[in-house]
Design a protein around this motif. Structure first.
Motif, PDB file in Angstrom:
ATOM      1  N   GLN A 129      14.984  14.780  -5.419  1.00  0.00           N
ATOM      2  CA  GLN A 129      14.171  14.399  -6.677  1.00  0.00           C
ATOM      3  C   GLN A 129      13.378  13.085  -6.363  1.00  0.00           C
ATOM      4  OE1 GLN A 129      13.329  16.759  -9.051  1.00  0.00           O
ATOM      5  NE2 GLN A 129      14.643  18.054  -7.717  1.00  0.00           N
ATOM      6  N   MET A 130      13.670  12.455  -5.174  1.00  0.00           N
ATOM      7  CA  MET A 130      13.618  11.248  -4.983  1.00  0.00           C
ATOM      8  C   MET A 130      12.244  11.179  -3.844  1.00  0.00           C
ATOM      9  SD  MET A 130      17.251   9.672  -5.567  1.00  0.00           S
ATOM     10  CE  MET A 130      16.946   8.001  -4.927  1.00  0.00           C
ATOM     11  N   ARG A 131      12.028   9.664  -3.736  1.00  0.00           N
ATOM     12  CA  ARG A 131      11.090   9.377  -2.630  1.00  0.00           C
ATOM     13  C   ARG A 131      11.615   8.242  -1.642  1.00  0.00           C
ATOM     14  NH1 ARG A 131       5.582   7.744  -5.241  1.00  0.00           N
ATOM     15  NH2 ARG A 131       4.570   8.334  -3.121  1.00  0.00           N
ATOM     16  N   VAL A 132      11.097   8.041  -0.595  1.00  0.00           N
ATOM     17  CA  VAL A 132      11.814   6.934   0.352  1.00  0.00           C
ATOM     18  C   VAL A 132      11.845   5.463  -0.361  1.00  0.00           C
ATOM     19  CG1 VAL A 132      11.265   5.949   2.726  1.00  0.00           C
ATOM     20  CG2 VAL A 132      10.811   8.456   2.294  1.00  0.00           C
ATOM     21  N   PHE A 133      10.684   5.334  -1.048  1.00  0.00           N
ATOM     22  CA  PHE A 133      10.771   4.166  -1.728  1.00  0.00           C
ATOM     23  C   PHE A 133      11.935   3.869  -2.460  1.00  0.00           C
ATOM     24  CE2 PHE A 133       6.427   5.925  -1.854  1.00  0.00           C
ATOM     25  CZ  PHE A 133       5.882   5.402  -0.511  1.00  0.00           C
ATOM     26  N   ASP A 134      12.458   4.593  -3.303  1.00  0.00           N
ATOM     27  CA  ASP A 134      13.742   4.776  -3.961  1.00  0.00           C
ATOM     28  C   ASP A 134      14.923   4.395  -3.409  1.00  0.00           C
ATOM     29  OD1 ASP A 134      12.245   5.667  -6.285  1.00  0.00           O
ATOM     30  OD2 ASP A 134      12.393   7.716  -5.785  1.00  0.00           O
ATOM     31  N   VAL A 135      15.157   4.610  -2.109  1.00  0.00           N
ATOM     32  CA  VAL A 135      15.977   3.974  -1.229  1.00  0.00           C
ATOM     33  C   VAL A 135      16.019   3.133  -0.283  1.00  0.00           C
ATOM     34  CG1 VAL A 135      17.311   6.456  -1.477  1.00  0.00           C
ATOM     35  CG2 VAL A 135      16.151   5.814   0.529  1.00  0.00           C
ATOM     36  N   ASP A 136      14.706   2.781  -0.118  1.00  0.00           N
ATOM     37  CA  ASP A 136      14.255   1.722   0.798  1.00  0.00           C
ATOM     38  C   ASP A 136      13.342   0.605   0.211  1.00  0.00           C
ATOM     39  OD1 ASP A 136      13.043  -0.051   3.025  1.00  0.00           O
ATOM     40  OD2 ASP A 136      13.644   1.490   4.376  1.00  0.00           O
ATOM     41  N   PRO A 137      13.843  -0.484  -0.292  1.00  0.00           N
ATOM     42  CA  PRO A 137      12.939  -1.583  -1.165  1.00  0.00           C
ATOM     43  C   PRO A 137      11.898  -2.151   0.023  1.00  0.00           C
ATOM     44  CG  PRO A 137      15.371  -2.297  -0.938  1.00  0.00           C
ATOM     45  CD  PRO A 137      15.311  -0.783  -0.357  1.00  0.00           C
ATOM     46  N   VAL A 138      12.372  -2.063   0.985  1.00  0.00           N
ATOM     47  CA  VAL A 138      11.411  -2.901   2.219  1.00  0.00           C
ATOM     48  C   VAL A 138      10.403  -1.789   2.592  1.00  0.00           C
ATOM     49  CG1 VAL A 138      11.214  -3.907   4.291  1.00  0.00           C
ATOM     50  CG2 VAL A 138      13.520  -3.977   3.236  1.00  0.00           C
ATOM     51  N   PRO A 178       6.948   0.024   2.672  1.00  0.00           N
ATOM     52  CA  PRO A 178       5.724  -0.506   2.029  1.00  0.00           C
ATOM     53  C   PRO A 178       5.128   0.836   0.983  1.00  0.00           C
ATOM     54  CG  PRO A 178       5.364   0.118   4.296  1.00  0.00           C
ATOM     55  CD  PRO A 178       6.717   0.173   3.977  1.00  0.00           C
ATOM     56  N   VAL A 179       5.198   0.682  -0.283  1.00  0.00           N
ATOM     57  CA  VAL A 179       4.793   1.583  -1.037  1.00  0.00           C
ATOM     58  C   VAL A 179       3.109   1.530  -1.142  1.00  0.00           C
ATOM     59  CG1 VAL A 179       4.409   2.399  -3.740  1.00  0.00           C
ATOM     60  CG2 VAL A 179       6.773   1.235  -2.911  1.00  0.00           C
ATOM     61  N   ALA A 180       2.594   0.166  -1.154  1.00  0.00           N
ATOM     62  CA  ALA A 180       1.220  -0.197  -1.102  1.00  0.00           C
ATOM     63  C   ALA A 180       0.721   0.284   0.360  1.00  0.00           C
ATOM     64  CB  ALA A 180       0.870  -1.498  -1.431  1.00  0.00           C
ATOM     65  N   GLY A 181       1.535   0.024   1.335  1.00  0.00           N
ATOM     66  CA  GLY A 181       0.980   0.118   2.652  1.00  0.00           C
ATOM     67  C   GLY A 181       1.274   1.420   3.253  1.00  0.00           C
ATOM     68  N   TRP A 182       1.746   2.391   2.456  1.00  0.00           N
ATOM     69  CA  TRP A 182       2.324   3.761   3.099  1.00  0.00           C
ATOM     70  C   TRP A 182       1.062   4.438   3.848  1.00  0.00           C
ATOM     71  CZ3 TRP A 182       5.361   6.614   5.319  1.00  0.00           C
ATOM     72  CH2 TRP A 182       5.030   8.067   5.349  1.00  0.00           C
ATOM     73  N   GLU A 183       0.125   4.452   3.237  1.00  0.00           N
ATOM     74  CA  GLU A 183      -0.847   5.346   3.876  1.00  0.00           C
ATOM     75  C   GLU A 183      -1.344   4.689   5.312  1.00  0.00           C
ATOM     76  OE1 GLU A 183      -2.377   8.146   3.058  1.00  0.00           O
ATOM     77  OE2 GLU A 183      -1.019   8.028   1.239  1.00  0.00           O
ATOM     78  N   ASP A 184      -1.308   3.318   5.331  1.00  0.00           N
ATOM     79  CA  ASP A 184      -1.572   2.749   6.773  1.00  0.00           C
ATOM     80  C   ASP A 184      -0.305   3.067   7.627  1.00  0.00           C
ATOM     81  OD1 ASP A 184      -3.948   1.663   5.975  1.00  0.00           O
ATOM     82  OD2 ASP A 184      -2.950  -0.266   5.419  1.00  0.00           O
ATOM     83  N   LEU A 185       0.767   2.932   7.315  1.00  0.00           N
ATOM     84  CA  LEU A 185       2.074   3.258   7.959  1.00  0.00           C
ATOM     85  C   LEU A 185       2.126   4.724   8.467  1.00  0.00           C
ATOM     86  CD1 LEU A 185       4.759   2.239   9.206  1.00  0.00           C
ATOM     87  CD2 LEU A 185       5.932   2.632   7.258  1.00  0.00           C
ATOM     88  N   LYS A 186       1.738   5.307   7.728  1.00  0.00           N
ATOM     89  CA  LYS A 186       1.890   6.861   7.683  1.00  0.00           C
ATOM     90  C   LYS A 186       0.700   7.261   8.913  1.00  0.00           C
ATOM     91  CE  LYS A 186      -0.018   9.728   4.363  1.00  0.00           C
ATOM     92  NZ  LYS A 186      -0.130  10.437   3.391  1.00  0.00           N
ATOM     93  N   ALA A 187      -0.412   6.630   8.735  1.00  0.00           N
ATOM     94  CA  ALA A 187      -1.299   6.737   9.903  1.00  0.00           C
ATOM     95  C   ALA A 187      -0.919   6.319  11.347  1.00  0.00           C
ATOM     96  CB  ALA A 187      -2.619   6.191   9.594  1.00  0.00           C
TER      97      ALA A 187
END
Length: 255
Positions: A67-76, A78-87
């Motif tokens: 029920q969770m996302r990666v951001f919930d267990v990894d505070p480092v 990048p929520v805002a930079g996820w699209e760039d990292l994903k690419a």
């Protein structure tokens, strides 16, 4: 025969399918037995699968994590930079980096993370392996502390190989002898210690190796040719498959 009941049987060889299923079970079993945490998540960073080790390490149940996302267990992460990292992951195929994970109890610990991209049908899937590197970080911190302490010492520290070639020195060593680090790493112990037995080095080396360490007095010569008395401790250590000799030289002029 007319009027008789007949049965049509179609038999399909499923050897390859069974082999594939066995390989999949082997892979999953191996992953489940690993000490590393394994995650699978989608393009929105939502977990779609995790291993039991992942649940144990983070303190969540599988149902909670799904029920969770990666951001919930990894505070480092990048929520805002996820699209760039994903690419970037998508383009490179995989990436390796260090981060931190947070348990359900709020405890943070360092991890080394590998994230890989795979396409399953028409779905983008990201596969992550997270390794707890707490011990490694503690070891690195201890090594930095040791090196800093050694560098601050008034004694000269040398490391040399079985041929008496310097493989490392401290800044104090350079200052005391008047050579740069680059110069010393092109030299041998005999170049700075005229008392050191060139001819008897093999015997001395064997003695140090057998005893573990030796203490004796000698003389060191600076780049300017000045001689001064030193008390030398030479110890033997094995680093991987390399014999290394570690020496501490103390200026005993005043004594």
């Amino acid at each position: 025969r007319a009027g008789a009941n007949q049965v049509l049987a179609i038999v399909r060889d499923i050897t390859e399918r069974k082999q594939a299923e066995a390989a999949l079970r082997l892979t999953r079993t191996s992953v489940e037995q690993s000490r590393d945490a394994y995650f699978w998540f989608d393009g929105e960073a939502r977990f779609i699968d995790v291993t039991q080790t992942t649940c144990t390490v983070l303190g969540y149940s599988r149902e909670e994590l799904l029920q969770m996302r990666v951001f919930d267990v990894d505070p480092v992460f990048p929520v805002a930079g996820w699209e760039d990292l994903k690419a970037q992951v998508k383009a490179a195929g995989s990436m390796l980096f260090e981060s931190q994970h947070r348990t359900k109890q709020g405890q943070l610990f360092p991890v080394e993370v590998t994230v890989s991209y795979v396409q399953v049908g028409d779905q983008d899937v990201y596969f992550s392996i997270a390794r707890d590197i707490t011990e490694r970080k503690q070891t690195e911190a201890a090594l930095r502390l040791t090196r800093t302490s050694v560098e601050q010492s008034r004694d000269a520290y040398f490391w040399f190989d079985g041929e008496a070639r310097f493989i490392d020195v401290t800044q104090t060593t350079c200052t005391v002898l008047g050579y740069s680090r680059e110069e010393l790493l092109q030299m041998r112990v005999f170049d700075v210690d005229p008392v050191f037995p060139v001819a008897g080095w093999e015997d001395l080396k064997a003695q140090v190796k057998a005893a573990g360490s030796m203490l004796f007095e000698s003389q060191h010569r600076t780049k300017q040719g000045q001689l001064f008395p030193v008390e030398v401790t030479v110890s033997y250590v094995q680093v991987g498959d390399q014999d290394v000799y570690f020496s501490i030289a103390r200026d005993i002029t005043e004594r």
